[in-house]
Enzyme design. Structure first.
Site, mmCIF file in Angstrom:
data_model
loop_
_atom_site.group_PDB
_atom_site.id
_atom_site.type_symbol
_atom_site.label_atom_id
_atom_site.label_comp_id
_atom_site.label_asym_id
_atom_site.label_seq_id
_atom_site.Cartn_x
_atom_site.Cartn_y
_atom_site.Cartn_z
ATOM 1 C CG HIS A 180 -2.069 -1.059 1.103
ATOM 2 N ND1 HIS A 180 -2.594 -1.509 2.173
ATOM 3 C CD2 HIS A 180 -2.582 -1.618 0.128
ATOM 4 C CE1 HIS A 180 -3.447 -2.437 1.909
ATOM 5 N NE2 HIS A 180 -3.684 -2.445 0.523
ATOM 6 C CD GLU A 183 -0.247 0.577 4.333
ATOM 7 O OE1 GLU A 183 0.238 -0.329 4.260
ATOM 8 O OE2 GLU A 183 -1.859 0.793 4.208
ATOM 9 C CG ASN A 253 -3.267 -7.179 1.722
ATOM 10 O OD1 ASN A 253 -2.728 -8.174 1.713
ATOM 11 N ND2 ASN A 253 -3.626 -6.964 2.976
ATOM 12 N NE ARG A 254 -9.691 -5.830 1.224
ATOM 13 C CZ ARG A 254 -8.599 -5.262 2.049
ATOM 14 N NH1 ARG A 254 -7.102 -5.863 2.086
ATOM 15 N NH2 ARG A 254 -9.126 -4.624 3.228
ATOM 16 C CG HIS A 306 0.310 -3.806 5.241
ATOM 17 N ND1 HIS A 306 -0.477 -3.262 4.097
ATOM 18 C CD2 HIS A 306 0.636 -4.922 4.795
ATOM 19 C CE1 HIS A 306 -0.685 -4.149 3.126
ATOM 20 N NE2 HIS A 306 0.219 -5.252 3.686
ATOM 21 C CE1 TYR A 361 -11.007 -4.301 6.629
ATOM 22 C CE2 TYR A 361 -11.226 -2.360 8.467
ATOM 23 C CZ TYR A 361 -10.699 -3.117 7.310
ATOM 24 O OH TYR A 361 -9.713 -2.534 6.685
ATOM 25 C CD GLU A 383 -1.965 -2.880 9.418
ATOM 26 O OE1 GLU A 383 -1.456 -1.520 9.100
ATOM 27 O OE2 GLU A 383 -2.857 -3.193 8.314
#
Length: 443
Positions: A180, A183, A253-254, A306, A361, A383
């Protein structure tokens, strides 16, 4: 006079870059998890964090045009909110000046290396640094031109081994950063890990007993775009999908092939979590896939760096259950988190370790879940801290973050060295092999 001129030049540069966020404000919101999760497809949720009593906390960006309607929406649904940034454009302008000033100060006192982790560097500067390390430490470090991004930038893969990856008894740890692009702090962490293993060699056991594969800059197109145009850009910059003229890019990351295509919200090209037209549609993500698959027979741990949130997240993000080795994932994550917390700043939130769906989530198509599904036993989304600065962590904090994160990863790597995890890797690979045999027998 020269310093004043330099500062004014930096200020002028910063003033001209962030107009798209002029007047945008950041709000911290808190509400029941289902209400906050619905917003993920409608707003740019910059972070989320689990609270007690089934609540989620998140940061949202609101433009002047929509702010009042969304604040009314929050009030109607009893979602509490608190403004934390008055003008996002001004915050980004301040960041620009800080980064450039830190680079100038670092260059004035640095010797023996092209860059460090005092601040943030551009893609080509990072690649030049990696090539320099390869020339200085050829016996243990190799830099591979792993492939080109969509826009043609070279993605470097760093391979670290005292045995040229020929010792089949050694576990392999794979780490990637900057999937990402907003980041920024993730790449300095990857660079510092390389430094600690190869340059300073602070722990010879980790160098000699483990082979490492590190991708410090997985999404260079997006990263450069955050420097030149949009500081909050998250995705790649590809234009291979329907709707890409208006909404380019894929959420890397999808884009992994694990329950890909099972969430309707991920199919919107204009969403920041757009999964792409098919699994592994992105050259950048195919590179990570190939690196993992090339080392799958010995891969013991995978970490995707991340930002932000102070979390070690493990599978399964798509359904909230834990893999068969959930206890191991919790144990290794707790070990790394405890090590980091012991070194962290007083104002830092303690690290949370847990199942991604339960801590945050539900997600699909993530590298963490895909690597676990293909047989890597210990896999995490890590993270990193953002403190109160979110994605724009000032350069003055980078040194702290890289050092504490290295200590945590080193603690996890020592667990990977243990006999128990060698057995685990072998058992996992046996299960994968059996599965492949069964699958082939049906074809």
């Amino acid at each position: 006079m020269v310093r004043l001129f330099y500062f004014l030049a930096l200020l002028a540069l910063a003033q001209g870059r962030h107009e798209i966020y002029e007047g945008h404000q950041l709000y911290q919101i808190s509400g029941l998890a289902p209400e906050i999760q619905i917003l993920d497809a409608k707003l740019d949720l910059l972070s989320t964090r689990t609270q007690q009593e089934g609540k989620l906390q998140a940061l949202v960006r609101l433009s002047p045009e929509v702010k009042e309607s969304w604040l009314h929406y929050f009030e109607e649904r009893q979602i509490s909110y608190n403004k934390v940034v008055e003008n996002l454009a001004e915050a980004f302008r301040q960041e620009d000046v800080q980064v450039q000033a830190a680079k100038a100060a670092a260059a004035a006192k640095r010797s023996g290396r092209t860059i460090g982790w005092e601040t943030y560097y551009r893609h080509q500067e990072i690649n030049d640094h990696l090539d320099e390390l390869a020339s200085q430490y050829p016996d243990v470090l190799t830099v591979v031109n792993g492939g080109l991004s969509y826009e043609g930038r070279q993605i470097k893969v760093v391979r670290i081994s005292t045995t040229a990856f020929q010792d089949s008894t050694k576990p392999v740890i794979v780490i990637d950063a900057m999937v990402h692009s907003r980041e920024w702090v993730t790449t300095p962490v990857a660079l510092y890990i390389i430094n600690q293993l190869v340059v300073d060699t602070v722990d010879r056991q980790l160098l000699e007993d483990i082979d490492w594969v590190i991708i410090p800059m997985a999404n260079p197109d997006g990263y450069e775009y955050t420097h030149e145009t949009d500081r909050l850009w998250r995705k790649t910059r590809s234009r291979n999908h329907t709707g890409s003229d208006e909404c380019p890019g894929i959420d890397g990351n999808r884009n992994f092939d694990h329950y890909w295509g099972t969430v309707a919200a991920n199919a919107d090209p204009c969403s920041i979590i757009f999964e792409g037209p098919e699994p592994f549609s992105e050259a950048e993500i195919r590179l990570i896939r190939d690196v993992v698959e090339e080392n799958l027979d010995r891969a013991a741990m995978y970490i995707s760096l991340h930002s932000y949130g102070n979390m070690f997240l493990y599978a399964w993000g798509n359904n909230g259950s834990a893999p068969d080795n959930g206890d191991d994932l919790q144990h290794v994550g707790d070990t790394m988190a405890t090590t980091i917390d012991a070194l962290a700043l007083d104002k830092a939130d303690p690290y949370i370790v847990g199942n991604a769906a339960q801590v945050l989530y539900y997600t699909t198509g993530t590298s963490r879940d895909w690597t676990r599904s293909v047989g890597v036993p210990i896999t995490y989304t890590l993270e990193l801290p953002g403190y109160e600065y979110m994605f724009e962590v000032p350069p003055t904090y980078v040194d702290q973050i890289v050092k504490e994160t290295w200590a945590g990863i080193a603690a996890g790597a020592h667990l990977v060295r243990s006999a128990g995890f060698s057995v685990l890797v072998s058992f996992e690979m046996l299960l994968v092999a059996v599965g492949l045999v069964l699958l082939n027998s049906r074809i």
